[in-house]
Design a protein around this motif. Structure first.
Motif, PDB file in Angstrom:
ATOM      1  N   LEU A   1       0.830  -1.204   0.000  1.00 18.15           N
ATOM      2  CA  LEU A   1       0.000   0.000   0.000  1.00 18.15           C
ATOM      3  C   LEU A   1       0.868   1.259   0.000  1.00 18.15           C
ATOM      4  N   GLN A   2       1.951   1.242   0.782  1.00 20.89           N
ATOM      5  CA  GLN A   2       2.857   2.392   0.812  1.00 20.89           C
ATOM      6  C   GLN A   2       3.496   2.622  -0.547  1.00 20.89           C
ATOM      7  N   PHE A   3       3.928   1.536  -1.168  1.00 21.51           N
ATOM      8  CA  PHE A   3       4.535   1.636  -2.488  1.00 21.51           C
ATOM      9  C   PHE A   3       3.540   2.149  -3.524  1.00 21.51           C
ATOM     10  N   SER A   4       2.324   1.614  -3.511  1.00 16.29           N
ATOM     11  CA  SER A   4       1.304   2.042  -4.463  1.00 16.29           C
ATOM     12  C   SER A   4       0.979   3.521  -4.286  1.00 16.29           C
ATOM     13  N   SER A   5       0.862   3.936  -3.019  1.00 10.43           N
ATOM     14  CA  SER A   5       0.559   5.340  -2.734  1.00 10.43           C
ATOM     15  C   SER A   5       1.682   6.249  -3.213  1.00 10.43           C
ATOM     16  N   ARG A   6       2.925   5.845  -2.928  1.00 10.77           N
ATOM     17  CA  ARG A   6       4.069   6.676  -3.307  1.00 10.77           C
ATOM     18  C   ARG A   6       4.195   6.781  -4.830  1.00 10.77           C
ATOM     19  N   ALA A   7       4.065   5.672  -5.522  1.00 10.36           N
ATOM     20  CA  ALA A   7       4.171   5.681  -6.979  1.00 10.36           C
ATOM     21  C   ALA A   7       3.066   6.543  -7.591  1.00 10.36           C
TER      22      ALA A   7
ATOM     23  N   LEU B   1      18.153  15.436  -6.911  1.00  7.94           N
ATOM     24  CA  LEU B   1      17.087  16.445  -6.911  1.00  7.94           C
ATOM     25  C   LEU B   1      16.522  16.642  -8.313  1.00  7.94           C
ATOM     26  N   ASN B   2      17.361  16.441  -9.311  1.00  4.40           N
ATOM     27  CA  ASN B   2      16.926  16.642 -10.695  1.00  4.40           C
ATOM     28  C   ASN B   2      16.238  15.412 -11.294  1.00  4.40           C
ATOM     29  N   LEU B   3      16.279  14.283 -10.604  1.00  2.00           N
ATOM     30  CA  LEU B   3      15.589  13.101 -11.119  1.00  2.00           C
ATOM     31  C   LEU B   3      14.089  13.375 -11.130  1.00  2.00           C
ATOM     32  N   ASN B   4      13.493  13.359 -12.307  1.00  2.00           N
ATOM     33  CA  ASN B   4      12.099  13.775 -12.400  1.00  2.00           C
ATOM     34  C   ASN B   4      11.161  12.747 -11.772  1.00  2.00           C
ATOM     35  N   PRO B   5      10.024  13.190 -11.275  1.00  2.00           N
ATOM     36  CA  PRO B   5       9.111  12.292 -10.552  1.00  2.00           C
ATOM     37  C   PRO B   5       8.659  11.086 -11.362  1.00  2.00           C
ATOM     38  N   LEU B   6       8.494  11.238 -12.678  1.00  2.00           N
ATOM     39  CA  LEU B   6       8.071  10.101 -13.493  1.00  2.00           C
ATOM     40  C   LEU B   6       9.108   8.995 -13.456  1.00  2.00           C
ATOM     41  N   ARG B   7      10.382   9.358 -13.585  1.00  5.56           N
ATOM     42  CA  ARG B   7      11.443   8.350 -13.529  1.00  5.56           C
ATOM     43  C   ARG B   7      11.527   7.744 -12.132  1.00  5.56           C
ATOM     44  N   ARG B   8      11.311   8.558 -11.107  1.00  3.95           N
ATOM     45  CA  ARG B   8      11.274   8.035  -9.746  1.00  3.95           C
ATOM     46  C   ARG B   8      10.184   6.972  -9.613  1.00  3.95           C
ATOM     47  N   ALA B   9       9.019   7.275 -10.147  1.00  6.68           N
ATOM     48  CA  ALA B   9       7.905   6.320 -10.069  1.00  6.68           C
ATOM     49  C   ALA B   9       8.237   5.042 -10.822  1.00  6.68           C
ATOM     50  N   GLU B  10       8.866   5.178 -12.001  1.00  2.74           N
ATOM     51  CA  GLU B  10       9.236   3.991 -12.777  1.00  2.74           C
ATOM     52  C   GLU B  10      10.218   3.108 -12.024  1.00  2.74           C
ATOM     53  N   LEU B  11      11.247   3.721 -11.426  1.00  3.70           N
ATOM     54  CA  LEU B  11      12.243   2.955 -10.688  1.00  3.70           C
ATOM     55  C   LEU B  11      11.625   2.281  -9.470  1.00  3.70           C
ATOM     56  N   LEU B  12      10.780   3.016  -8.758  1.00  2.00           N
ATOM     57  CA  LEU B  12      10.149   2.454  -7.575  1.00  2.00           C
ATOM     58  C   LEU B  12       9.240   1.287  -7.953  1.00  2.00           C
ATOM     59  N   SER B  13       8.475   1.457  -9.015  1.00  2.00           N
ATOM     60  CA  SER B  13       7.565   0.393  -9.447  1.00  2.00           C
ATOM     61  C   SER B  13       8.339  -0.842  -9.903  1.00  2.00           C
ATOM     62  N   GLN B  14       9.360  -0.632 -10.737  1.00  2.59           N
ATOM     63  CA  GLN B  14      10.150  -1.756 -11.249  1.00  2.59           C
ATOM     64  C   GLN B  14      10.786  -2.552 -10.124  1.00  2.59           C
TER      65      GLN B  14
ATOM     66  N   GLU C   1       9.416  -6.298  -8.164  1.00  2.00           N
ATOM     67  CA  GLU C   1      10.341  -7.428  -8.103  1.00  2.00           C
ATOM     68  C   GLU C   1      10.592  -7.835  -6.650  1.00  2.00           C
ATOM     69  N   LYS C   2      10.802  -6.842  -5.780  1.00  2.00           N
ATOM     70  CA  LYS C   2      11.103  -7.143  -4.382  1.00  2.00           C
ATOM     71  C   LYS C   2       9.934  -7.845  -3.693  1.00  2.00           C
ATOM     72  N   ILE C   3       8.720  -7.332  -3.897  1.00  2.00           N
ATOM     73  CA  ILE C   3       7.549  -7.917  -3.241  1.00  2.00           C
ATOM     74  C   ILE C   3       7.366  -9.378  -3.669  1.00  2.00           C
ATOM     75  N   HIS C   4       7.521  -9.630  -4.972  1.00  2.00           N
ATOM     76  CA  HIS C   4       7.399 -11.010  -5.464  1.00  2.00           C
ATOM     77  C   HIS C   4       8.510 -11.886  -4.886  1.00  2.00           C
ATOM     78  N   PHE C   5       9.737 -11.355  -4.851  1.00  2.00           N
ATOM     79  CA  PHE C   5      10.875 -12.124  -4.366  1.00  2.00           C
ATOM     80  C   PHE C   5      10.720 -12.457  -2.884  1.00  2.00           C
TER      81      PHE C   5
END
Length: 408
Positions: free
Chosen positions: A68-74, A158-171, A175-179
Motif C-alpha cells: 500500500l505504501q509503495f502504491s501510494s508513493r508511486a 534532486l533533478n531526477l524527475n518524478p516520473l522516472r522516480r515512479a518507474e524505478l520504484l515500481s520496477q 520485483e522485491k515484493i514477489h521475491f
C-alpha cells in the motif's frame, strides 16, 4: 488485484499552492480546487504521499502495508510529474549553510514536494539550517553522505524527475515484493546497490550490516545459493585476475611483498617455490607461472571468517582487514566478493545457531593461525539481489545508484 479509484486532481491543497514552484497550469484558478478530497498532513520525516486526492482501494485479496505504501508513493510521483515542471537545477559549485543563491528557493520547493521538508517555503535565497535538515534527510534517502553540502551528487538526485522516480520504484518494488513472498523465515540477503546485508531469523531481522561489494568492472553477481559451511582463520587462494591486476604490480615495486604480506607461492603441482626479492620482481614483469596463497593471520585479506556457498563465480562472504572502507559512501570496491562490517556478530549467530562443535569454535576464536572448516547443521539460504529503489521499514522511499548500469 488492487484498483485505485481517485477523484480528479486539479492542484495542490490551498495552503501549499501559493508557496511552491511552477506548475504545469492544469488549473489557473485555485479556488476551483475541491479541498474535500485533499488529505495532506505534515509530519516530521513523513513523505507527502497523502498530498493526493484520497484513494479508495478496492481489493479482493489481503494487501501488505508495504504494498500500500509503495502504491501510494508511486501514484503520488506520477501525479507530481503531471502537476509540476521539473527542469534541471544547475549550480557549478557547492552550497553550504549560510550561502545565498536564487536556486535555494527551488531546492527547498523540491524538498517539500518530495517529502523531505515540512517547513513553510519562504521567498528567500538563504540556505538556512532548517533547509539543511531537510537536505540531510534527502541525502540519507539516496545513500549520500548526510553533510548538508549540496553538490553534484545531491543535485543529480534532486533533478531526477518524478516520473522516472515512479518507474524505478515500481520496477524494483514489484520485483522485491514477489521475491520476498517466496522466502522462508531464515536467510541472508544482500542488496548490492544498497551495500547492505540483512539476516532474517524466525521472520525477524536479527542483523543489519554495511557491506562492500564488487566494483563495476568486477561486479558481485546476482544469485541465490545456500551457505553450507563457515571457515575460521581462512587462507586465501588468490584468483588469477587479482594476482595479475592487483598484486603483481606491487611486486614489481617491492620484491619483498610476498614475504611481508604472508603469501606463499606454489607451482601448479602444489610445490612451494622460493625466490629472492630480485627474482620475484623479474618474474612479476613477465608471464608469472605460479599461483599464490595468503596464509591465515592478522594481515590475511579475508580476515577472520569466510562463508562459503556454491556458485559459478568464485565469490563468497568474508571479513576484511581494511575496515575504514565501510565509511565510504561508494562501497563498490571489491573484486566481486562481499566484505561484511559486522562479521563477528554474524559469525557468532551462525556458531550459536548452526554449528555443532561449539567448544572447538570457542577455542579457535582466540587463535589466528589455525584454519578450520565448520560444516553447518542446516543450510542458510543466501540471496544476492539488485534493488535500486524500495520502501523502507519507516515507509520512506529509498533510492540508490545503479552501480552496474542494469536499470538504464
Amino acid at each position: 488485484m488492487i484498483t485505485p479509484i481517485s477523484h480528479p486532481v486539479s492542484a495542490l491543497p490551498l495552503h501549499q499552492v501559493s508557496i511552491l514552484g511552477r506548475t504545469t497550469n492544469v488549473t489557473s484558478n485555485i479556488s476551483t480546487a475541491d479541498n474535500e478530497h485533499y488529505a495532506y498532513v505534515n509530519h516530521n520525516n513523513t513523505q507527502p504521499d497523502n498530498l493526493l486526492p484520497k484513494n479508495y482501494l478496492v481489493s479482493d485479496v489481503t494487501v501488505s502495508k508495504q504494498t500500500l505504501q509503495f502504491s501510494s508513493r508511486a501514484s503520488y510521483l506520477n501525479w507530481l510529474s503531471v502537476q509540476y515542471i521539473w527542469e534541471d537545477i544547475v549550480f557549478p559549485g557547492l552550497l553550504r549553510i549560510g550561502d545565498r543563491d536564487p536556486i535555494v528557493h527551488e531546492i527547498h520547493s523540491r524538498l517539500i514536494l518530495l517529502g523531505d521538508s515540512d517547513e513553510q517555503l519562504h521567498l528567500s535565497n538563504i540556505y538556512t539550517a532548517e533547509i539543511a535538515t531537510a537536505v540531510r534527510h534527502f541525502q540519507r534517502r539516496h545513500g549520500l553522505t548526510a553533510d548538508a553540502v549540496i553538490g553534484p551528487d545531491t543535485l543529480k538526485w534532486l533533478n531526477l524527475n518524478p516520473l522516472r522516480r515512479a518507474e524505478l520504484l515500481s520496477q524494483n518494488m514489484e520485483e522485491k515484493i514477489h521475491f520476498m513472498a517466496n522466502l522462508g523465515d531464515r536467510y541472508l540477503l544482500v542488496n548490492i546497490p544498497a551495500y547492505e546485508l540483512l539476516l532474517s531469523d524466525h521472520g525477524e531481522i536479527a542483523l543489519r550490516s554495511r557491506v562492500i561489494v564488487g566494483k563495476p568492472k568486477k561486479p558481485t553477481p546476482i544469485l541465490t545459493s545456500e551457505i553450507k559451511s563457515i571457515v575460521i582463520n581462512p587462507s586465501w587462494r588468490v584468483p588469477r585476475s587479482i594476482l595479475e591486476d592487483d598484486l603483481l604490480p606491487k611486486v614489481q615495486k617491492n620484491g619483498d611483498f610476498f614475504t611481508q604480506s604472508n603469501f606463499k607461492v606454489f607451482d601448479y603441482q602444489n610445490q612451494k617455490i622460493e625466490k629472492s626479492a630480485e627474482e620475484w620482481q623479474q618474474l612479476a614483469n613477465g608471464q608469472f607461472p605460479y599461483r599464490l596463497e595468503q596464509m591465515p593471520g592478522t594481515n590475511n585479506a579475508l580476515g577472520r571468517y569466510k562463508l562459503y556457498f556454491p556458485n559459478d563465480f568464485s565469490v563468497y562472504l568474508h571479513d576484511t582487514t581494511n575496515t575504514n572502507l565501510f565509511n565510504n559512501t561508494n562501497r563498490a570496491l571489491s573484486s566481486g566478493c562481499i566484505r561484511i562490517e559486522k562479521v563477528d556478530e554474524l559469525a557468532d549467530w551462525i556458531a550459536n545457531s548452526l554449528v555443532d562443535n561449539k567448544k572447538l569454535w570457542s577455542h579457535l576464536k582466540f587463535t589466528r593461525k589455525t584454519t578450520k572448516w565448520f560444516p553447518l547443521n542446516d543450510v542458510l539460504p543466501v540471496h544476492l539481489v539488485y534493488w535500486t529503489a524500495w520502501i523502507d521499514d519507516r515507509g520512506l522511499s529509498q533510492y540508490r545508484d545503479d552501480i552496474y548500469a542494469l536499470q538504464q
